[in-house]
Design an enzyme around this catalytic site. Structure first.
Site, short mmCIF file in Angstrom:
data_model
loop_
_atom_site.label_atom_id
_atom_site.label_comp_id
_atom_site.label_asym_id
_atom_site.label_seq_id
_atom_site.Cartn_x
_atom_site.Cartn_y
_atom_site.Cartn_z
N LYS A 203 0.83 -1.11 0.01
CA LYS A 203 0.07 -0.07 0.01
C LYS A 203 0.88 1.29 -0.01
O LYS A 203 0.52 2.28 -0.75
CB LYS A 203 -0.98 -0.06 1.04
CG LYS A 203 -1.78 1.29 1.29
CD LYS A 203 -2.83 1.21 2.35
CE LYS A 203 -4.11 0.03 1.97
NZ LYS A 203 -5.00 0.11 3.17
N GLU A 209 10.02 -5.43 4.05
CA GLU A 209 10.49 -6.92 3.49
C GLU A 209 10.20 -6.83 1.96
O GLU A 209 10.69 -7.49 1.02
CB GLU A 209 9.41 -7.79 4.03
CG GLU A 209 9.66 -8.11 5.55
CD GLU A 209 9.00 -7.07 6.63
OE1 GLU A 209 8.77 -7.17 7.75
OE2 GLU A 209 8.57 -6.04 5.83
N GLY A 264 -5.37 -4.49 4.75
CA GLY A 264 -4.54 -5.26 3.99
C GLY A 264 -5.14 -6.81 4.19
O GLY A 264 -5.18 -8.03 3.04
N ARG A 265 -5.70 -7.03 5.39
CA ARG A 265 -6.22 -8.59 5.65
C ARG A 265 -7.55 -8.52 4.99
O ARG A 265 -7.92 -9.90 5.20
CB ARG A 265 -5.78 -8.89 7.20
CG ARG A 265 -6.78 -7.71 7.93
CD ARG A 265 -6.10 -8.07 9.56
NE ARG A 265 -6.77 -6.83 10.13
CZ ARG A 265 -6.32 -5.72 10.65
NH1 ARG A 265 -5.12 -5.75 9.71
NH2 ARG A 265 -6.89 -4.95 11.43
N GLU A 350 -4.60 -10.24 14.15
CA GLU A 350 -4.24 -8.99 13.84
C GLU A 350 -5.51 -7.84 14.08
O GLU A 350 -5.30 -6.77 14.22
CB GLU A 350 -3.65 -8.62 12.36
CG GLU A 350 -3.05 -7.04 12.29
CD GLU A 350 -2.10 -7.45 10.96
OE1 GLU A 350 -1.13 -7.88 10.90
OE2 GLU A 350 -2.68 -6.82 10.00
N HIS A 381 -2.61 -37.09 13.77
CA HIS A 381 -1.27 -37.87 13.98
C HIS A 381 -0.17 -36.75 14.58
O HIS A 381 0.89 -37.23 14.67
CB HIS A 381 -0.71 -38.42 12.64
CG HIS A 381 -1.66 -39.51 12.11
ND1 HIS A 381 -1.73 -40.77 12.74
CD2 HIS A 381 -2.70 -39.19 11.18
CE1 HIS A 381 -2.79 -41.50 11.80
NE2 HIS A 381 -3.33 -40.60 11.17
N LYS A 491 7.62 -2.35 13.07
CA LYS A 491 8.44 -1.97 12.04
C LYS A 491 9.39 -0.85 12.33
O LYS A 491 10.48 -1.05 11.73
CB LYS A 491 7.24 -1.54 10.92
CG LYS A 491 6.52 -2.41 10.37
CD LYS A 491 5.46 -1.92 9.29
CE LYS A 491 4.51 -2.86 8.74
NZ LYS A 491 3.65 -2.22 7.81
#
Length: 540
Positions: A203, A209, A264-265, A350, A381, A491
């Protein structure tokens, strides 16, 4: 009135004391042959999905009180405000209109803008998928590298994996999110740059990153001999900061817009989902959006007692705030949804991992639980032993598709048998065996969500269901599910520490002793053990 002072909350607290030790198996065993069963009373359909919530530690009275809590907490009014485009993110003074991204109503908020963006995405996707968009050497695109993190990666990656049977075999989609250089290096080893298209999703176009990985990929093109002007044929951007993307080297006409009224999510329905559209095509992407819109309409219009997002949200509050459950398990019984737990971790944790209310006051109750999970039957398992015989209450969502996406029907029968057996075993337990080590206490609650098949439409409905669940819980808890200031803190600190790691100067006394020691240890190792590899970095 504080949440804990609401009449419904106080009634639930008193009611909890009367049923806290009741066994679900006893309720099932006591069913009257002439009355509706628990399964009949506690099963609902909506948005193309079926929810069986009968294996929960609730009675008809519990359910009625939870619905009363939703009404007293103003869930319906808050829901309507969100759909209307009112400011529901007060700390950032923004609306939250992810629902508008899949609305078909021409009068919905930003309808013309969204339609224009989708048209641009579709035209671009058709060019790439049809082999008409070519790299600088004239070869068609065969690999997509999506560079983004958080909502710019988790949602698109999950959907591309889940809907793989609906995708084209001519395009491989790779996702690079981690700042760990091993991830971008593995991607570079598996692609041919001549036939690669990168989608840089950020954005702000400043995300550490994302931009580090984007620059590494750009450098790989240049080192291979690609002229800088040719990078426009291999990079497109999805951003709200067009100026920064252009400075990076992406042409304005190759940019797709993001908006501040979509977090964003919640953004995979927008241009942030460009990788999805490239993989499955515009038609299936439209079906994904249509499924989400179907669930939107169900959430908007169904009575609370028949409303799937409201029901699963209230059950989560019941366990978190009254039973003290610390976590919630997502168990999709299809390997295609292997990335769903990670996607839902961001969506719920979040959004609702908050400890202050909308007025900035500390909340006196727990909010988001730890969400985790893995596909069945693998989990059986691994961690299911703890569910069956451990001493921890873990509510579970079982998710299954009735129709397989493959032709191995015998496998699918066994998969569904495992799914249904696990929910039954968690509820019923095993007390009759005289050997203590064989006993299972049972009484572990679960929901079972059934999809007719894992299609784009059904997946869209499933994801919207969890989006609205998250919103309902935030509405009851009186917190803001649309900001993430804790992420911003991390950040800022990482940028400061990165500068310290890159510096040969004396470390300023701005960090705690532990962090200073770690920085000094890392810089010493880089200088002494890997001087040649890190010399350029240290000389900057």
């Amino acid at each position: 009135m504080p949440l804990t002072a609401l009449p419904a909350w106080r009634a639930l607290a008193a009611h909890f004391e009367t049923i806290r030790d009741a066994q679900m198996r006893d309720w099932f065993a006591a069913e009257d042959a002439h009355a509706p069963t628990r399964a009949q009373r506690f099963t609902r359909t909506g948005g193309g999905l079926t929810l069986d919530f009968s294996k929960n530690r609730i009675t008809d009275q519990s359910f009625a009180l939870l619905l009363q809590l939703a009404r007293e907490a103003g869930v319906e009014q808050k829901r309507d405000a969100m759909f209307a485009g009112e400011i529901v993110n007060p700390t950032e003074k923004r609306a939250a209109l992810h629902t508008a991204l899949r609305a078909s109503d021409a009068h919905a908020p930003h309808a013309a803008l969204i339609h224009q963006a989708l048209e641009k995405m579709s035209a671009f996707a058709e060019r790439v998928r049809g082999g008409h968009w070519r790299g600088y050497t004239g070869k068609p695109i065969r690999s997509i590298v999506n560079i983004g993190i958080g909502g710019s990666e988790l949602g698109p990656k999950m959907v591309c994996e889940a809907l793989h049977p609906f995708g084209t075999a001519d395009l491989d989609v790779h996702f690079v999110s981690n700042i760990d250089g091993a991830e971008i290096q593995r991607a570079l080893e598996s692609i041919d740059l001549d036939t690669t298209l990168a989608i840089v999703v950020s954005k702000t176009f400043t995300t550490l990153e994302t931009m580090s990985n984007a620059r590494t990929l750009r450098d790989a093109f240049l080192q291979r001999g690609a002229p800088e002007a040719a990078l426009n044929m291999h990079f497109v951007g999805v951003t709200a900061n067009a100026q920064a993307a252009i400075q990076f080297g992406i042409a304005f006409e190759h940019l797709f817009e993001m908006w501040d009224w979509v977090g964003g999510r919640y953004s995979l329905w927008s241009a942030a989902g460009l990788a999805i559209m490239l993989k499955i095509g515009p038609t299936h992407f439209s079906a994904l959006r249509a499924g989400a819109q179907q669930m939107d309409q169900h959430f908007l219009n169904a009575p609370l007692g028949n409303n799937l997002p409201v029901i699963i949200a209230l059950l989560g509050i019941w366990y978190r705030n009254f039973f003290g459950a610390q976590s919630h398990l997502i168990a999709p019984y299809t390997s295609a949804l292997r990335h769903l737990p990670a996607y839902l971790q961001q969506l719920e944790m979040e959004s609702n991992g908050k400890s202050v209310d909308l007025d900035g006051q500390p909340v006196p109750y727990a909010t988001a639980p730890v969400l985790w999970g893995a596909p069945g039957t693998n989990g059986q398992h691994a961690f299911f032993q703890m569910l069956h015989q451990g001493a921890t209450l873990v509510p579970t969502d079982f998710i299954a598709a009735l129709k397989p996406e493959h032709s191995l029907f015998d496998h699918h029968v066994k998969l569904l048998a495992n799914c249904f057996a696990q929910s039954e075993a968690l509820m019923r337990g095993q007390d009759a065996d005289p050997a203590p080590h064989l006993r299972c206490p049972g009484n572990q609650p679960s929901n079972t969500l059934l999809l007719e098949a894992l299609t784009p439409r059904a997946l869209g409905a499933l994801l919207a269901l969890y989006e609205h669940k998250t919103f309902v819980q935030a509405a009851v808890w009186r917190i803001n599910p649309f900001d993430q200031w804790g992420v911003e803190l991390g950040k800022r600190l990482s940028i400061a520490i990165a500068r310290a790691l890159n510096s040969t100067q004396t470390l300023e006394d701005v960090h705690d002793s532990s962090t200073r020691m770690l920085i000094e240890c890392a810089t010493h190792w880089m200088k002494e053990k890997c001087r040649s590899a890190f010399q350029g970095l240290l000389d900057e």
